[in-house]
Design a protein around this motif. Structure first.
Motif, PDB file in Angstrom:
ATOM      1  N   ASP A  20       0.634  -1.337   0.111  1.00 20.36           N
ATOM      2  CA  ASP A  20      -0.019   0.050  -0.075  1.00 20.36           C
ATOM      3  C   ASP A  20       0.754   1.291  -0.070  1.00 20.36           C
ATOM      4  OD1 ASP A  20      -2.601  -1.289   0.252  1.00 20.36           O
ATOM      5  OD2 ASP A  20      -2.142  -1.891   1.999  1.00 20.36           O
ATOM      6  N   TYR A  21       0.560   2.331  -0.777  1.00 15.28           N
ATOM      7  CA  TYR A  21       1.160   3.550  -0.938  1.00 15.28           C
ATOM      8  C   TYR A  21       0.280   4.656  -1.085  1.00 15.28           C
ATOM      9  CZ  TYR A  21       5.087   0.608  -2.040  1.00 15.28           C
ATOM     10  OH  TYR A  21       5.919  -0.634  -2.381  1.00 15.28           O
ATOM     11  N   LYS A  22       0.642   5.695  -0.716  1.00 17.32           N
ATOM     12  CA  LYS A  22      -0.177   6.771  -0.706  1.00 17.32           C
ATOM     13  C   LYS A  22       0.825   7.901  -1.513  1.00 17.32           C
ATOM     14  CE  LYS A  22      -3.671   7.192   3.013  1.00 17.32           C
ATOM     15  NZ  LYS A  22      -4.159   8.126   4.084  1.00 17.32           N
ATOM     16  N   VAL A  23       0.549   8.385  -2.758  1.00 16.42           N
ATOM     17  CA  VAL A  23       1.352   9.162  -3.692  1.00 16.42           C
ATOM     18  C   VAL A  23       0.421  10.177  -4.084  1.00 16.42           C
ATOM     19  CG1 VAL A  23       2.582   8.945  -5.664  1.00 16.42           C
ATOM     20  CG2 VAL A  23       2.102   6.632  -4.463  1.00 16.42           C
ATOM     21  N   GLU A  24       1.348  11.519  -4.386  1.00 10.30           N
ATOM     22  CA  GLU A  24       0.684  12.644  -4.744  1.00 10.30           C
ATOM     23  C   GLU A  24       0.642  12.415  -6.261  1.00 10.30           C
ATOM     24  OE1 GLU A  24       3.815  15.495  -3.668  1.00 10.30           O
ATOM     25  OE2 GLU A  24       3.080  15.733  -1.632  1.00 10.30           O
ATOM     26  N   VAL A  25      -0.723  13.174  -6.669  1.00  3.99           N
ATOM     27  CA  VAL A  25      -1.124  13.174  -7.974  1.00  3.99           C
ATOM     28  C   VAL A  25      -1.374  14.467  -8.430  1.00  3.99           C
ATOM     29  CG1 VAL A  25      -2.640  12.189  -9.661  1.00  3.99           C
ATOM     30  CG2 VAL A  25      -2.027  10.862  -7.817  1.00  3.99           C
ATOM     31  N   ASN A  26      -0.751  14.701  -9.520  1.00  5.94           N
ATOM     32  CA  ASN A  26      -1.285  16.262 -10.338  1.00  5.94           C
ATOM     33  C   ASN A  26      -2.230  16.072 -11.321  1.00  5.94           C
ATOM     34  OD1 ASN A  26       0.562  17.728  -8.475  1.00  5.94           O
ATOM     35  ND2 ASN A  26       2.208  16.901 -10.156  1.00  5.94           N
ATOM     36  N   GLU A  27      -2.768  17.331 -11.394  1.00  2.00           N
ATOM     37  CA  GLU A  27      -3.886  17.228 -12.446  1.00  2.00           C
ATOM     38  C   GLU A  27      -3.346  16.660 -13.928  1.00  2.00           C
ATOM     39  OE1 GLU A  27      -7.504  19.938 -14.485  1.00  2.00           O
ATOM     40  OE2 GLU A  27      -5.982  20.683 -12.691  1.00  2.00           O
ATOM     41  N   GLY A  28      -4.182  15.900 -14.582  1.00  2.62           N
ATOM     42  CA  GLY A  28      -3.326  15.692 -16.031  1.00  2.62           C
ATOM     43  C   GLY A  28      -2.553  14.417 -16.137  1.00  2.62           C
ATOM     44  N   ASP A  33       3.257   8.307 -14.674  1.00  2.26           N
ATOM     45  CA  ASP A  33       3.971   9.264 -13.808  1.00  2.26           C
ATOM     46  C   ASP A  33       3.824   8.977 -12.418  1.00  2.26           C
ATOM     47  OD1 ASP A  33       4.113  11.114 -16.219  1.00  2.26           O
ATOM     48  OD2 ASP A  33       2.067  11.821 -16.052  1.00  2.26           O
ATOM     49  N   VAL A  34       2.630   8.353 -11.913  1.00  3.68           N
ATOM     50  CA  VAL A  34       2.845   8.052 -10.384  1.00  3.68           C
ATOM     51  C   VAL A  34       3.619   6.913 -10.055  1.00  3.68           C
ATOM     52  CG1 VAL A  34       1.242   7.344  -8.627  1.00  3.68           C
ATOM     53  CG2 VAL A  34       0.256   8.656 -10.491  1.00  3.68           C
ATOM     54  N   ILE A  35       3.715   5.985 -10.986  1.00  2.00           N
ATOM     55  CA  ILE A  35       4.813   5.151 -10.720  1.00  2.00           C
ATOM     56  C   ILE A  35       6.399   5.569 -10.608  1.00  2.00           C
ATOM     57  CG2 ILE A  35       6.013   3.123 -11.593  1.00  2.00           C
ATOM     58  CD1 ILE A  35       3.396   2.731 -10.672  1.00  2.00           C
ATOM     59  N   HIS A  36       6.719   6.850 -11.445  1.00  2.00           N
ATOM     60  CA  HIS A  36       7.937   7.268 -11.611  1.00  2.00           C
ATOM     61  C   HIS A  36       8.165   8.273 -10.166  1.00  2.00           C
ATOM     62  CE1 HIS A  36       8.596   7.414 -16.256  1.00  2.00           C
ATOM     63  NE2 HIS A  36       8.533   6.237 -15.630  1.00  2.00           N
ATOM     64  N   ARG A  37       6.812   8.845  -9.741  1.00  2.58           N
ATOM     65  CA  ARG A  37       7.187   9.471  -8.596  1.00  2.58           C
ATOM     66  C   ARG A  37       6.954   8.692  -7.376  1.00  2.58           C
ATOM     67  NH1 ARG A  37       3.021  12.694  -9.185  1.00  2.58           N
ATOM     68  NH2 ARG A  37       3.966  14.359  -9.846  1.00  2.58           N
ATOM     69  N   CYS A  72       1.379   4.571 -19.695  1.00  2.00           N
ATOM     70  CA  CYS A  72       1.447   6.111 -20.032  1.00  2.00           C
ATOM     71  C   CYS A  72       0.215   6.557 -20.706  1.00  2.00           C
ATOM     72  CB  CYS A  72       2.590   6.024 -21.147  1.00  2.00           C
ATOM     73  SG  CYS A  72       2.298   5.195 -22.715  1.00  2.00           S
ATOM     74  N   MET A  73      -0.832   5.813 -21.118  1.00  2.00           N
ATOM     75  CA  MET A  73      -2.115   6.103 -21.678  1.00  2.00           C
ATOM     76  C   MET A  73      -3.257   5.848 -20.768  1.00  2.00           C
ATOM     77  SD  MET A  73      -0.933   7.163 -24.475  1.00  2.00           S
ATOM     78  CE  MET A  73      -2.359   7.107 -25.416  1.00  2.00           C
TER      79      MET A  73
END
Length: 331
Positions: A20-28, A33-37, A72-73
């Protein structure tokens, strides 16, 4: 920026678990992107395969909430804000580590596929084919080899023992492309698909078509036509009856003597090219009309020399596209 709840599979061939993880997500943003963060902030050793981040390389294939997708899509906006997003590796293939799987099965099957056989007597650069033949197989060329169709195919997804005799949807569209190619000199593509690639295992559930990121109609345009060709040759009741009563040497050959083009079979001499590219045009033919004096739609769309123009005889080209109003065969 908001915090979103994720479950990501961590492990290798010996086993693993969902963390389990809590990750920051930006609009768009997209899932990749989340995996990279997540790699940058919490799990620097998380393994994930990716390359172009534009949906054209097929590297970032994964299962997101159980659905085979490209990372990525897959936009984060497609999920509810309070939804937990589960990211796992492709289920059909052996896990190497975390989200990276061993997809060498697909490349081995590709090696077993007979390549395009150039026509005899025609040098590279001299190939000619009609546009309708180009359009027919161009769709299959869009494949980016993400192997999502291979992953979702239940023939190998749920039955590991089917992998040796079964090539899968990705290779079936390749077989169909070559079988439909008017200049391919091999005429046993259908037999190879049936006997060596396991075409008969497919029961056309269309799950491969549903997950294709390039929207290739794998089932309708490739697998079903190939199945129909196999049925025509192997299971036609007249052919079966003929085999029962005639000797093998009395049966008509099921393989044509030479390559065919859209216009029909072409007689091929041993010392000539399979297609006579310099053949002259036939005599002009007038359009056929029905009882009401109207030209039939098939006549208007005909590729015969001097067939009636669907735009009329008083039209000069180029035509203003906004002024056109005629039936399109795909609508």
């Amino acid at each position: 920026m908001t915090l979103r709840q994720f479950k990501v599979w961590r492990g290798d061939a010996s086993g693993g678990q969902l963390n389990d993880y809590k990750v920051e997500v930006n609009e768009g943003e997209v899932v990749l992107d989340v995996i990279h963060r997540l790699q940058a902030t919490q799990e620097p050793d998380l393994a994930c395969r990716w390359n172009c981040k534009a949906g054209k390389c097929g590297s970032c294939s994964m299962e997101i909430n159980g659905m085979p997708r490209l990372g990525c899509m897959t936009r984060m906006s497609t999920f509810e804000e309070d939804e937990t997003i589960t990211v796992t590796p492709l289920r059909t293939f052996p896990v190497i580590r975390d989200l990276v799987t061993d997809v060498s099965f697909n490349y081995q099957k590709a090696v077993e596929m007979p390549a395009f056989a150039p026509p005899a007597g025609v040098a590279p650069g001299e190939y000619r084919m009609q546009q309708v033949d180009v359009d027919r197989s161009q769709e299959f060329r869009k494949c980016i080899e993400c192997f999502l169709c291979q992953n979702t195919c239940h023939v190998v997804r749920d039955h590991e023992e089917n992998k040796p005799p079964f090539s899968g949807p990705r290779l079936f569209i390749r077989a169909a492309e070559l079988d439909m190619h008017p200049l391919d000199a091999r005429h046993d593509r259908k037999e190879i698909a049936q006997q060596q690639q396991g075409l008969g295992y497919c029961n056309i559930t269309k799950c491969c078509t549903e997950v294709c990121p390039e929207h290739i109609k794998i089932t309708d345009n490739a697998i079903i036509p190939m199945k129909e060709r196999v049925v025509d040759r192997r299971y036609d009741p007249l052919v079966v009856f003929g085999r029962k009563i005639l000797r093998r040497d009395q049966l008509a050959p099921t393989v044509p003597a030479g390559p065919t083009v859209h216009a029909g079979p072409v007689t091929v001499a041993d010392d000539q090219a399979p297609v006579n590219f310099s053949r002259g045009a036939g005599a002009p033919q007038g359009p056929e009309v029905n009882a009401a004096g109207h030209v039939n739609l098939n006549e208007m769309l005909s590729d015969r020399p001097a067939a009636a123009s669907p735009f009329g005889e008083d039209i000069t080209f180029p035509v203003d596209p906004s002024s056109l109003n005629y039936y399109h065969p795909e609508r």
